[in-house]
Design a protein around this motif. Structure first.
Motif, PDB file in Angstrom:
ATOM      1  N   LEU A   1       0.291  -3.132   1.958  1.00 39.32           N
ATOM      2  CA  LEU A   1      -0.350  -1.836   1.793  1.00 39.32           C
ATOM      3  C   LEU A   1      -0.070  -1.336   0.384  1.00 39.32           C
ATOM      4  O   LEU A   1       1.090  -1.271  -0.022  1.00 39.32           O
ATOM      5  CB  LEU A   1       0.205  -0.834   2.809  1.00 39.32           C
ATOM      6  CG  LEU A   1       0.043  -1.229   4.277  1.00 39.32           C
ATOM      7  CD1 LEU A   1       0.868  -0.299   5.161  1.00 39.32           C
ATOM      8  CD2 LEU A   1      -1.422  -1.226   4.682  1.00 39.32           C
ATOM      9  N   ASN A   2      -1.108  -0.976  -0.356  1.00 41.03           N
ATOM     10  CA  ASN A   2      -0.885  -0.422  -1.686  1.00 41.03           C
ATOM     11  C   ASN A   2      -0.672   1.098  -1.568  1.00 41.03           C
ATOM     12  O   ASN A   2      -0.838   1.664  -0.478  1.00 41.03           O
ATOM     13  CB  ASN A   2      -2.023  -0.804  -2.642  1.00 41.03           C
ATOM     14  CG  ASN A   2      -3.356  -0.174  -2.279  1.00 41.03           C
ATOM     15  OD1 ASN A   2      -3.437   0.881  -1.663  1.00 41.03           O
ATOM     16  ND2 ASN A   2      -4.436  -0.840  -2.679  1.00 41.03           N
ATOM     17  N   PRO A   3      -0.284   1.775  -2.625  1.00 43.95           N
ATOM     18  CA  PRO A   3      -0.005   3.217  -2.535  1.00 43.95           C
ATOM     19  C   PRO A   3      -1.182   4.043  -2.008  1.00 43.95           C
ATOM     20  O   PRO A   3      -0.974   4.989  -1.240  1.00 43.95           O
ATOM     21  CB  PRO A   3       0.353   3.603  -3.976  1.00 43.95           C
ATOM     22  CG  PRO A   3       0.947   2.346  -4.541  1.00 43.95           C
ATOM     23  CD  PRO A   3       0.117   1.235  -3.941  1.00 43.95           C
ATOM     24  N   THR A   4      -2.405   3.700  -2.370  1.00 43.00           N
ATOM     25  CA  THR A   4      -3.568   4.433  -1.869  1.00 43.00           C
ATOM     26  C   THR A   4      -3.708   4.249  -0.362  1.00 43.00           C
ATOM     27  O   THR A   4      -4.004   5.214   0.364  1.00 43.00           O
ATOM     28  CB  THR A   4      -4.847   3.962  -2.601  1.00 43.00           C
ATOM     29  OG1 THR A   4      -4.675   4.161  -3.999  1.00 43.00           O
ATOM     30  CG2 THR A   4      -6.066   4.717  -2.119  1.00 43.00           C
TER      31      THR A   4
ATOM     32  N   ILE B   1       1.209   7.390  12.443  1.00 43.20           N
ATOM     33  CA  ILE B   1       1.501   6.000  12.084  1.00 43.20           C
ATOM     34  C   ILE B   1       2.419   6.079  10.875  1.00 43.20           C
ATOM     35  O   ILE B   1       2.068   6.653   9.846  1.00 43.20           O
ATOM     36  CB  ILE B   1       0.231   5.208  11.756  1.00 43.20           C
ATOM     37  CG1 ILE B   1      -0.640   5.089  13.012  1.00 43.20           C
ATOM     38  CG2 ILE B   1       0.598   3.829  11.203  1.00 43.20           C
ATOM     39  CD1 ILE B   1      -1.897   4.288  12.819  1.00 43.20           C
ATOM     40  N   HIS B   2       3.593   5.540  11.031  1.00 45.48           N
ATOM     41  CA  HIS B   2       4.617   5.656   9.997  1.00 45.48           C
ATOM     42  C   HIS B   2       4.679   4.363   9.179  1.00 45.48           C
ATOM     43  O   HIS B   2       4.860   3.276   9.737  1.00 45.48           O
ATOM     44  CB  HIS B   2       5.975   5.924  10.650  1.00 45.48           C
ATOM     45  CG  HIS B   2       7.069   6.093   9.659  1.00 45.48           C
ATOM     46  ND1 HIS B   2       7.172   7.199   8.860  1.00 45.48           N
ATOM     47  CD2 HIS B   2       8.097   5.287   9.321  1.00 45.48           C
ATOM     48  CE1 HIS B   2       8.224   7.078   8.077  1.00 45.48           C
ATOM     49  NE2 HIS B   2       8.811   5.919   8.336  1.00 45.48           N
ATOM     50  N   VAL B   3       4.508   4.491   7.874  1.00 44.90           N
ATOM     51  CA  VAL B   3       4.649   3.338   6.988  1.00 44.90           C
ATOM     52  C   VAL B   3       6.119   3.208   6.627  1.00 44.90           C
ATOM     53  O   VAL B   3       6.695   4.091   5.993  1.00 44.90           O
ATOM     54  CB  VAL B   3       3.775   3.485   5.722  1.00 44.90           C
ATOM     55  CG1 VAL B   3       3.997   2.306   4.790  1.00 44.90           C
ATOM     56  CG2 VAL B   3       2.302   3.611   6.102  1.00 44.90           C
ATOM     57  N   ILE B   4       6.724   2.128   7.074  1.00 48.41           N
ATOM     58  CA  ILE B   4       8.141   1.877   6.810  1.00 48.41           C
ATOM     59  C   ILE B   4       8.308   1.365   5.376  1.00 48.41           C
ATOM     60  O   ILE B   4       9.181   1.807   4.646  1.00 48.41           O
ATOM     61  CB  ILE B   4       8.715   0.895   7.844  1.00 48.41           C
ATOM     62  CG1 ILE B   4       8.656   1.550   9.241  1.00 48.41           C
ATOM     63  CG2 ILE B   4      10.148   0.485   7.478  1.00 48.41           C
ATOM     64  CD1 ILE B   4       8.988   0.622  10.389  1.00 48.41           C
ATOM     65  N   ASP B   5       7.443   0.427   4.997  1.00 46.90           N
ATOM     66  CA  ASP B   5       7.387  -0.071   3.622  1.00 46.90           C
ATOM     67  C   ASP B   5       6.018  -0.719   3.444  1.00 46.90           C
ATOM     68  O   ASP B   5       5.204  -0.686   4.371  1.00 46.90           O
ATOM     69  CB  ASP B   5       8.544  -1.030   3.307  1.00 46.90           C
ATOM     70  CG  ASP B   5       8.599  -2.240   4.226  1.00 46.90           C
ATOM     71  OD1 ASP B   5       7.542  -2.868   4.474  1.00 46.90           O
ATOM     72  OD2 ASP B   5       9.694  -2.570   4.707  1.00 46.90           O
ATOM     73  N   SER B   6       5.754  -1.290   2.284  1.00 44.51           N
ATOM     74  CA  SER B   6       4.413  -1.796   1.996  1.00 44.51           C
ATOM     75  C   SER B   6       3.998  -2.969   2.879  1.00 44.51           C
ATOM     76  O   SER B   6       2.818  -3.327   2.920  1.00 44.51           O
ATOM     77  CB  SER B   6       4.300  -2.200   0.526  1.00 44.51           C
ATOM     78  OG  SER B   6       5.115  -3.324   0.262  1.00 44.51           O
TER      79      SER B   6
END
Length: 175
Positions: free
Chosen positions: A36-39, A73-78
């Protein structure tokens, strides 16, 4: 990502039959990521619903809606995200499929603001709430209607790409 690792044999066979290999190769090289990129991360943090596709060991499919407050939905890391599972009807179709076959597909669609979608495909595992909460310090604590997750589905991202806006209808939220 390398072309030989992307898509199914059937996908590549149809690309050959219909003469779309060049377009597909451009899509794979320009748009498909293995993270997942920052956007994308920011986009996920604003979404209130997602559609989760799973299949059992025999390939029988299920597609379920998951919804919550923005950021449910929680982004843990990329490379990792998690979504909560609450007490429901007890059928556990999606979780049962994940138990048999960890492959999942998630699509998040913004019908209101951006008119784009985000596809995330990956490998999932089921983690009980207290276990994940002990490992992920910033896991959301406030949930819609005071519901507390019983468990989480943790997804290791294998593919992520944006779904273009040309076929996404504009909708308006209602209370």
């Amino acid at each position: 990502m390398q072309m030989g690792q992307i898509g199914s044999a059937g996908e590549r066979q149809l690309q050959s039959e219909y003469g779309t290999e060049d377009r597909a190769a451009k899509f794979y090289s320009d748009q498909m990521l293995d993270h997942l990129n920052p956007t994308m991360i920011e986009f996920i943090g604003r979404q209130e619903m997602a559609f989760i596709a799973t299949a059992d060991a025999s390939g029988e499919c299920d597609n379920s809606l998951r919804a919550g407050t923005p950021g449910f939905i929680h982004v843990i890391d990329s490379k990792t995200l998690a979504y909560p599972e609450y007490r429901g009807n007890g059928v556990m179709a999606s979780l049962g499929n994940i138990r048999e076959n960890p492959h999942v597909g998630i699509i998040l669609v913004d019908f209101v603001q951006d008119l784009i979608g985000l596809h995330v495909n990956g490998s999932a595992r089921i983690v009980e709430d207290p276990v994940l909460r002990s490992d992920v310090a910033d896991l959301p604590a406030d949930h819609a209607n005071g519901r507390i997750p019983e468990r989480w589905v943790v997804v290791e991202v294998e593919e992520a790409y944006i779904h273009c806006r040309k076929h996404i209808p504009r909708m308006a939220p209602v209370p």
